[in-house]
Design an enzyme around this catalytic site. Structure first.
Site, PDB file in Angstrom:
ATOM      1  N   GLY A  16       0.783  -1.237   0.000  1.00 42.26           N
ATOM      2  CA  GLY A  16       0.000   0.000   0.000  1.00 42.26           C
ATOM      3  C   GLY A  16       0.810   1.279   0.000  1.00 42.26           C
ATOM      4  N   SER A  17       2.083   1.229  -0.421  1.00 42.15           N
ATOM      5  CA  SER A  17       2.852   2.482  -0.409  1.00 42.15           C
ATOM      6  C   SER A  17       2.318   3.448  -1.481  1.00 42.15           C
ATOM      7  CB  SER A  17       4.345   2.216  -0.591  1.00 42.15           C
ATOM      8  OG  SER A  17       4.630   1.770  -1.897  1.00 42.15           O
ATOM      9  N   ASN A  18       1.824   2.924  -2.592  1.00 36.65           N
ATOM     10  CA  ASN A  18       1.235   3.821  -3.598  1.00 36.65           C
ATOM     11  C   ASN A  18      -0.092   4.380  -3.118  1.00 36.65           C
ATOM     12  OD1 ASN A  18       2.821   4.035  -6.264  1.00 36.65           O
ATOM     13  ND2 ASN A  18       3.063   1.901  -5.644  1.00 36.65           N
ATOM     14  N   MET A  34      -3.011  -7.569  -7.384  1.00 38.59           N
ATOM     15  CA  MET A  34      -2.291  -8.611  -8.109  1.00 38.59           C
ATOM     16  C   MET A  34      -3.235  -9.585  -8.816  1.00 38.59           C
ATOM     17  SD  MET A  34       0.436  -7.228  -7.527  1.00 38.59           S
ATOM     18  CE  MET A  34       1.797  -8.172  -8.144  1.00 38.59           C
ATOM     19  N   ARG A  35      -4.087  -9.028  -9.638  1.00 42.85           N
ATOM     20  CA  ARG A  35      -5.107  -9.831 -10.311  1.00 42.85           C
ATOM     21  C   ARG A  35      -5.422  -9.193 -11.655  1.00 42.85           C
ATOM     22  NH1 ARG A  35      -8.484 -13.509  -8.137  1.00 42.85           N
ATOM     23  NH2 ARG A  35      -7.829 -13.439  -5.977  1.00 42.85           N
ATOM     24  N   HIS A  65       3.143   0.351 -13.340  1.00 46.76           N
ATOM     25  CA  HIS A  65       4.001  -0.821 -13.511  1.00 46.76           C
ATOM     26  C   HIS A  65       5.455  -0.415 -13.267  1.00 46.76           C
ATOM     27  CE1 HIS A  65       5.188  -4.743 -14.863  1.00 46.76           C
ATOM     28  NE2 HIS A  65       6.126  -4.179 -15.603  1.00 46.76           N
TER      29      HIS A  65
HETATM   30  C1  GRF Z   1       4.207  -1.324  -7.161  1.00 41.41           C
HETATM   31  O1  GRF Z   1       5.573  -1.549  -7.398  1.00 41.41           O
HETATM   32  C2  GRF Z   1       3.449  -1.224  -8.440  1.00 41.41           C
HETATM   33  O2  GRF Z   1       4.212  -0.741  -9.493  1.00 41.41           O
HETATM   34  C3  GRF Z   1       3.050  -2.653  -8.713  1.00 41.41           C
HETATM   35  O3  GRF Z   1       2.778  -3.190  -7.448  1.00 41.41           O
HETATM   36  C4  GRF Z   1       3.551  -2.519  -6.477  1.00 41.41           C
HETATM   37  C5  GRF Z   1       2.632  -2.108  -5.364  1.00 41.41           C
HETATM   38  O4  GRF Z   1       3.346  -1.592  -4.283  1.00 41.41           O
HETATM   39  N1  GRF Z   1       1.930  -2.712  -9.637  1.00 41.41           N
HETATM   40  P1  GRF Z   1       2.591  -0.934  -3.051  1.00 41.41           P
HETATM   41  O5  GRF Z   1       1.623  -1.982  -2.509  1.00 41.41           O
HETATM   42  O6  GRF Z   1       1.877   0.273  -3.556  1.00 41.41           O
HETATM   43  O7  GRF Z   1       3.651  -0.588  -2.052  1.00 41.41           O
END
Ligand code: GRF
Length: 199
Positions: A12-14, A90-91, A109
């Site tokens: 969840g860092s994004n 992841m789906r 990505h």
């Molecule tokens: C990120 O590296 C994104 O590019 C990929 O999944 C990862 C998710 O990271 N699709 P986070 O859960 O947001 O830390």
């Protein structure tokens, strides 16, 4: 103000970066929902901290992927979601969800698409020995890591990099690039020309 939903099933860092940009008013939208398919995912605590409603959908509770996605769509509709932001969900999405939100689903990505598609973009680029990799934000279509590209940023792989140091740099770039791409979309700045996006 437009409602967005973030789909995430991991760290969840994004999600955190997007929620931070909303909080600081760098991004003018409302995160109406976090859609998550893993009950134990760390992103859930981050959503609760940001006071974002969590919608948990376990694939195993549905007979088919289509039923699973139809349930998600009806939740999105009742929350009046206009844009879906995939951030480590992841789906693969099926045509049911992709066509319900055509050109309104984006993904991030951790590589320069079309290179190093798939789940291990950072590791695959590192092991291949490319000198440059990067981050891509793109529209989602029915194929994996394939839709029109919105923004890309290169990241150099330095001689002293380990997979870990490279991952950290890629994530820092992601956290700046994703809110920027979402902002462009919400402001209606993107135009389509075939598979290209112009702005
Ligand atoms: C990120 O590296 C994104 O590019 C990929 O999944 C990862 C998710 O990271 N699709 P986070 O859960 O947001 O830390």
């Amino acid at each position: 103000m437009k409602n967005i939903a973030v789909f995430a099933s991991g760290r969840g860092s994004n999600f955190e970066a997007i929620a931070g940009a909303v909080r600081n008013k760098r991004l003018r939208c409302n995160i109406a929902l976090l859609v998550c398919d893993r009950p134990g995912a760390p992103v859930i605590a981050k959503a609760k901290k940001a006071k974002v409603e969590v919608a948990l959908f376990a694939r195993k509770d549905f007979a088919s992927r289509e039923d699973f996605e139809k349930a998600i769509i009806s939740r999105l509709k009742s929350a009046k979601v206009e844009l879906i932001v995939l951030a480590g969900f992841m789906r693969m999405l099926s045509p049911v969800l992709v066509s319900a939100y055509r050109r309104r689903i984006i993904n991030i990505h951790p590589a320069l698409l079309p290179a190093f598609k798939g789940e291990h973009g950072i590791q695959d680029a590192f092991n291949y020995g490319v000198r440059w990799t990067g981050v891509t934000v793109h529209m989602v279509d029915e194929e994996m890591d394939h839709g029109p590209i919105i923004l890309q940023e290169p990241v150099e792989i330095k001689k002293r990099d380990t997979l870990r140091t490279l991952e950290a740099r890629i994530h820092r770039v992601e956290h700046a690039l994703y809110p920027k791409a979402i902002g462009l979309l919400l402001k209606g700045k993107l135009r389509f020309a075939g598979r290209k996006i112009i702005f």
